[in-house]
Design a protein around this motif. Structure first.
Motif, PDB file in Angstrom:
ATOM      1  N   ILE A 228       0.856  -1.182   0.000  1.00  0.00           N
ATOM      2  CA  ILE A 228       0.000   0.000   0.000  1.00  0.00           C
ATOM      3  C   ILE A 228       0.892   1.231   0.000  1.00  0.00           C
ATOM      4  O   ILE A 228       1.869   1.304   0.752  1.00  0.00           O
ATOM      5  CB  ILE A 228      -0.937   0.016   1.223  1.00  0.00           C
ATOM      6  CG1 ILE A 228      -1.861  -1.204   1.203  1.00  0.00           C
ATOM      7  CG2 ILE A 228      -1.760   1.296   1.272  1.00  0.00           C
ATOM      8  CD1 ILE A 228      -2.769  -1.295   2.397  1.00  0.00           C
ATOM      9  N   LYS A 229       0.546   2.186  -0.834  1.00  0.00           N
ATOM     10  CA  LYS A 229       1.259   3.465  -0.891  1.00  0.00           C
ATOM     11  C   LYS A 229       0.338   4.553  -0.356  1.00  0.00           C
ATOM     12  O   LYS A 229      -0.741   4.785  -0.907  1.00  0.00           O
ATOM     13  CB  LYS A 229       1.686   3.788  -2.321  1.00  0.00           C
ATOM     14  CG  LYS A 229       2.650   2.777  -2.926  1.00  0.00           C
ATOM     15  CD  LYS A 229       3.022   3.151  -4.352  1.00  0.00           C
ATOM     16  CE  LYS A 229       3.975   2.139  -4.967  1.00  0.00           C
ATOM     17  NZ  LYS A 229       4.343   2.501  -6.360  1.00  0.00           N
ATOM     18  N   LEU A 230       0.757   5.182   0.724  1.00  0.00           N
ATOM     19  CA  LEU A 230      -0.055   6.228   1.358  1.00  0.00           C
ATOM     20  C   LEU A 230       0.684   7.560   1.246  1.00  0.00           C
ATOM     21  O   LEU A 230       1.662   7.794   1.948  1.00  0.00           O
ATOM     22  CB  LEU A 230      -0.315   5.870   2.823  1.00  0.00           C
ATOM     23  CG  LEU A 230      -1.262   6.802   3.582  1.00  0.00           C
ATOM     24  CD1 LEU A 230      -2.657   6.750   2.975  1.00  0.00           C
ATOM     25  CD2 LEU A 230      -1.317   6.409   5.053  1.00  0.00           C
ATOM     26  N   PRO A 231       0.256   8.454   0.357  1.00  0.00           N
ATOM     27  CA  PRO A 231       0.951   9.736   0.213  1.00  0.00           C
ATOM     28  C   PRO A 231       0.543  10.717   1.317  1.00  0.00           C
ATOM     29  O   PRO A 231      -0.584  10.684   1.819  1.00  0.00           O
ATOM     30  CB  PRO A 231       0.487  10.226  -1.164  1.00  0.00           C
ATOM     31  CG  PRO A 231      -0.865   9.598  -1.348  1.00  0.00           C
ATOM     32  CD  PRO A 231      -0.826   8.282  -0.621  1.00  0.00           C
ATOM     33  N   MET A 232       1.453  11.573   1.688  1.00  0.00           N
ATOM     34  CA  MET A 232       1.163  12.643   2.642  1.00  0.00           C
ATOM     35  C   MET A 232       2.121  13.802   2.371  1.00  0.00           C
ATOM     36  O   MET A 232       3.108  13.655   1.640  1.00  0.00           O
ATOM     37  CB  MET A 232       1.293  12.151   4.090  1.00  0.00           C
ATOM     38  CG  MET A 232       2.686  11.708   4.489  1.00  0.00           C
ATOM     39  SD  MET A 232       2.787  11.213   6.227  1.00  0.00           S
ATOM     40  CE  MET A 232       2.386  12.757   7.052  1.00  0.00           C
ATOM     41  N   ASP A 276       6.682  16.276  -0.096  1.00  0.00           N
ATOM     42  CA  ASP A 276       5.810  15.154  -0.428  1.00  0.00           C
ATOM     43  C   ASP A 276       6.472  13.853   0.025  1.00  0.00           C
ATOM     44  O   ASP A 276       7.620  13.568  -0.343  1.00  0.00           O
ATOM     45  CB  ASP A 276       5.535  15.105  -1.929  1.00  0.00           C
ATOM     46  CG  ASP A 276       4.628  16.239  -2.382  1.00  0.00           C
ATOM     47  OD1 ASP A 276       3.845  16.718  -1.553  1.00  0.00           O
ATOM     48  OD2 ASP A 276       4.717  16.637  -3.557  1.00  0.00           O
ATOM     49  N   VAL A 277       5.734  13.091   0.807  1.00  0.00           N
ATOM     50  CA  VAL A 277       6.233  11.841   1.383  1.00  0.00           C
ATOM     51  C   VAL A 277       5.291  10.713   0.985  1.00  0.00           C
ATOM     52  O   VAL A 277       4.074  10.917   0.850  1.00  0.00           O
ATOM     53  CB  VAL A 277       6.335  11.940   2.924  1.00  0.00           C
ATOM     54  CG1 VAL A 277       6.865  10.641   3.520  1.00  0.00           C
ATOM     55  CG2 VAL A 277       7.227  13.100   3.315  1.00  0.00           C
ATOM     56  N   GLU A 278       5.842   9.536   0.809  1.00  0.00           N
ATOM     57  CA  GLU A 278       5.041   8.353   0.499  1.00  0.00           C
ATOM     58  C   GLU A 278       5.387   7.255   1.501  1.00  0.00           C
ATOM     59  O   GLU A 278       6.551   6.876   1.635  1.00  0.00           O
ATOM     60  CB  GLU A 278       5.319   7.877  -0.929  1.00  0.00           C
ATOM     61  CG  GLU A 278       4.264   6.924  -1.473  1.00  0.00           C
ATOM     62  CD  GLU A 278       4.436   6.675  -2.957  1.00  0.00           C
ATOM     63  OE1 GLU A 278       3.502   6.939  -3.730  1.00  0.00           O
ATOM     64  OE2 GLU A 278       5.524   6.214  -3.354  1.00  0.00           O
ATOM     65  N   LEU A 279       4.371   6.789   2.207  1.00  0.00           N
ATOM     66  CA  LEU A 279       4.542   5.700   3.164  1.00  0.00           C
ATOM     67  C   LEU A 279       4.269   4.378   2.451  1.00  0.00           C
ATOM     68  O   LEU A 279       3.170   4.176   1.902  1.00  0.00           O
ATOM     69  CB  LEU A 279       3.590   5.877   4.350  1.00  0.00           C
ATOM     70  CG  LEU A 279       3.641   7.230   5.076  1.00  0.00           C
ATOM     71  CD1 LEU A 279       2.650   7.242   6.229  1.00  0.00           C
ATOM     72  CD2 LEU A 279       5.045   7.524   5.571  1.00  0.00           C
ATOM     73  N   LEU A 280       5.227   3.489   2.451  1.00  0.00           N
ATOM     74  CA  LEU A 280       5.111   2.191   1.779  1.00  0.00           C
ATOM     75  C   LEU A 280       5.092   1.103   2.845  1.00  0.00           C
ATOM     76  O   LEU A 280       6.043   0.961   3.618  1.00  0.00           O
ATOM     77  CB  LEU A 280       6.280   1.968   0.821  1.00  0.00           C
ATOM     78  CG  LEU A 280       6.528   3.066  -0.222  1.00  0.00           C
ATOM     79  CD1 LEU A 280       7.771   2.749  -1.038  1.00  0.00           C
ATOM     80  CD2 LEU A 280       5.332   3.205  -1.133  1.00  0.00           C
ATOM     81  N   PHE A 281       4.017   0.329   2.881  1.00  0.00           N
ATOM     82  CA  PHE A 281       3.905  -0.771   3.836  1.00  0.00           C
ATOM     83  C   PHE A 281       3.085  -1.884   3.205  1.00  0.00           C
ATOM     84  O   PHE A 281       2.463  -1.704   2.161  1.00  0.00           O
ATOM     85  CB  PHE A 281       3.278  -0.302   5.152  1.00  0.00           C
ATOM     86  CG  PHE A 281       1.953   0.385   4.996  1.00  0.00           C
ATOM     87  CD1 PHE A 281       0.759  -0.314   5.081  1.00  0.00           C
ATOM     88  CD2 PHE A 281       1.892   1.759   4.755  1.00  0.00           C
ATOM     89  CE1 PHE A 281      -0.460   0.318   4.932  1.00  0.00           C
ATOM     90  CE2 PHE A 281       0.673   2.399   4.605  1.00  0.00           C
ATOM     91  CZ  PHE A 281      -0.503   1.681   4.689  1.00  0.00           C
TER      92      PHE A 281
END
Length: 486
Positions: A228-232, A276-281
């Motif tokens: 899952i890619k969650l941008p913030m 811009d950050v992308e959380l990858l989990f």
């Protein structure tokens, strides 16, 4: 003059054919190997009887005039061709089983069975009854063209189903995503269509011809582990490295994401207003995406608020007037005990004056990183609420879970009068609010529902600890709360 035929081999031929059919049915569908062996034995015996009677099953001839002998020959040939067809079909079904193909999607097997039965029927008509099948095939070819034009869409679905079965882009039980946005688990597949059960519990029936033309993403291959890619977007109030550490710590504290592949924080781009950050989990199954995303958003928000990481407005936004970045007003010192009590649903239901009175009796303690807050098998007579930082619960040297701001711990004895299951250690510098048991007893005395809510919140800790506890201790009935006298 026709040659007289021996009747004994012909009678044996018919008896073997009838006996083979009876034994074949008695074997049942659940024993395909036994059925095939019986079929081969009877077919071999019938073939020997045919040659003994000097009858050729692949040639139509009338070398006898006796009605009874002719009847025996015709019946024997029909039974021989029937057993031959069943033996070939038995080989086909055994191959399908040994090849581990899904039983619900045996389109190729059904097609081969149909071809075998059609060939056997034409052979009987030609070699037993002397029907000129050349003319019949010519006539059936015209009929087939007419039926093919009339059933064009149906035939397209059938052959598309065969192509999907050969290519096997999915099997029953796989979670797939189609190019048109349809997403769900494959629950059935037949000649005409494929059935997909969506997450909304709706059953979508797609014709195989439509499915074969769409792009397909299989979330179950090679495993169901799904990224899952969650941008913030965060405000540039802190160095990017510090913000990455905070976000990484938040992801490590989440319980619903998979730890087989470590989560990652990726910095995508930066401008004067934000980063811009992308959380990858990863999650262990596609159906867990919503719950995992909800937890990650909640935990990341808490950690950002506790460590001074502010959220930024989206790129291209226009801000009129003076406005601080989103989340910049949330600092570690603002999460007081009263605010923590309001964040816990059990205490939030209390009247404001009682909640404020309880918060005024609480004390604040701070622990450095690596400090032991509650040792294993230690009885702690207070309820603790995390204000900032991360707490790790360990048992036998293994990390069991991680707790983040707003969670409660250290009060197992208040529910079951037993020591803590595992030790609680400060993973980072932490600050906790400590509420003594005497202060809680006064509140619980007038609000018994508070004990039930706290019991449900601490039940996970109790159940985890019981796995390593002797039976004599696990069978003990827990005390929900020690009610004060009077």
């Amino acid at each position: 003059m026709p040659t007289p035929l021996p009747l004994v081999p012909l009678v044996m031929l018919n008896l073997l054919g009838v006996a083979g059919i009876i034994v074949w049915h008695l074997q049942g569908r659940g024993r395909p190997n036994a059925r095939l062996i019986v079929q081969i034995i009877f077919f071999a015996a019938m073939t020997a009887a045919l040659f003994t009677a000097q009858v050729a099953p692949f040639r139509f001839e009338r070398i006898h005039e006796e009605v009874f002998a002719r009847f025996l020959v015709d019946c024997g040939k029909v039974l021989w061709w029937t057993h031959l067809a069943w033996a070939v079909i038995g080989f086909t079904r055994i191959y399908i089983v040994l090849d581990k193909r899904p039983r619900e999607a045996r389109l190729i097997q059904d097609l081969l069975v149909a071809v075998v039965y059609l060939g056997t029927t034409l052979s009987m008509m030609a070699f037993v009854f002397g029907v000129p099948i050349g003319t019949l095939l010519a006539t059936s070819g015209v009929v087939a063209i007419i039926l093919g034009l009339a059933l064009q869409n149906t035939l397209s679905d059938v052959f598309s189903g065969i192509a999907l079965t050969i290519g096997r882009p999915y099997v029953l039980g796989d979670w797939i995503l189609l190019a048109d946005g349809t997403e769900g688990r494959v629950v059935a597949s037949n000649w005409r269509a494929t059935c997909i059960l969506t997450s909304a519990n709706n059953l979508i029936v797609l014709p195989n011809s439509v499915l074969a033309k769409l792009g397909l993403t299989n979330f179950s291959r090679p495993t169901e582990t799904h990224q899952i890619k969650l941008p913030m977007r965060i405000a540039p109030t802190l160095p990017p490295g510090v913000s990455m550490e905070v976000l990484s710590l938040a992801l490590d504290s989440c319980k619903l994401i998979s730890k087989e592949v470590p989560p990652t924080v990726a910095l995508k781009k930066m401008d004067a207003m934000g980063i811009d950050v992308e959380l990858l989990f990863y999650v262990s199954a596609p159906g867990e995406r919503v719950a995992a995303c909800n937890e990650v958003i909640d935990v990341v928000f808490r950690h950002c608020a506790e460590n001074g990481v502010s959220l930024a407005m989206p790129a291209g936004s226009y801000v009129f007037g003076t406005q601080s970045p989103i989340g910049s007003h949330l600092t570690p010192t603002m999460l007081s005990t009263r605010e923590l009590l309001r964040a816990v649903p059990a205490f939030a239901a209390l009247p404001l004056d009682e909640r404020n009175a309880l918060g005024s009796q609480a004390t604040t303690r701070q622990f450095p990183a690596g400090a032991t807050i509650v040792a294993e098998n230690e009885t702690f007579s207070s309820l603790m609420i995390i204000q900032s930082g991360v707490v790790c619960r360990r048992q036998n040297g293994k990390d069991i879970e991680r707790l983040y701001p707003g969670e409660i711990f250290g009060a197992r004895h208040l529910l079951s009068d037993t020591p803590e299951s595992g030790s609680f250690e400060a993973l980072t510098e932490i600050s906790v609010s400590v509420i003594a048991k005497e202060a809680l007893d006064k509140v619980v005395g007038s609000h018994p529902e508070l004990a039930e809510d706290l019991a449900s919140r601490l039940s996970r800790t109790i159940s985890d600890g019981q796995s390593d506890t002797p039976p004599s201790q696990t069978e003990k009935t827990p005390v929900l709360w020690a009610m004060p006298n009077g």
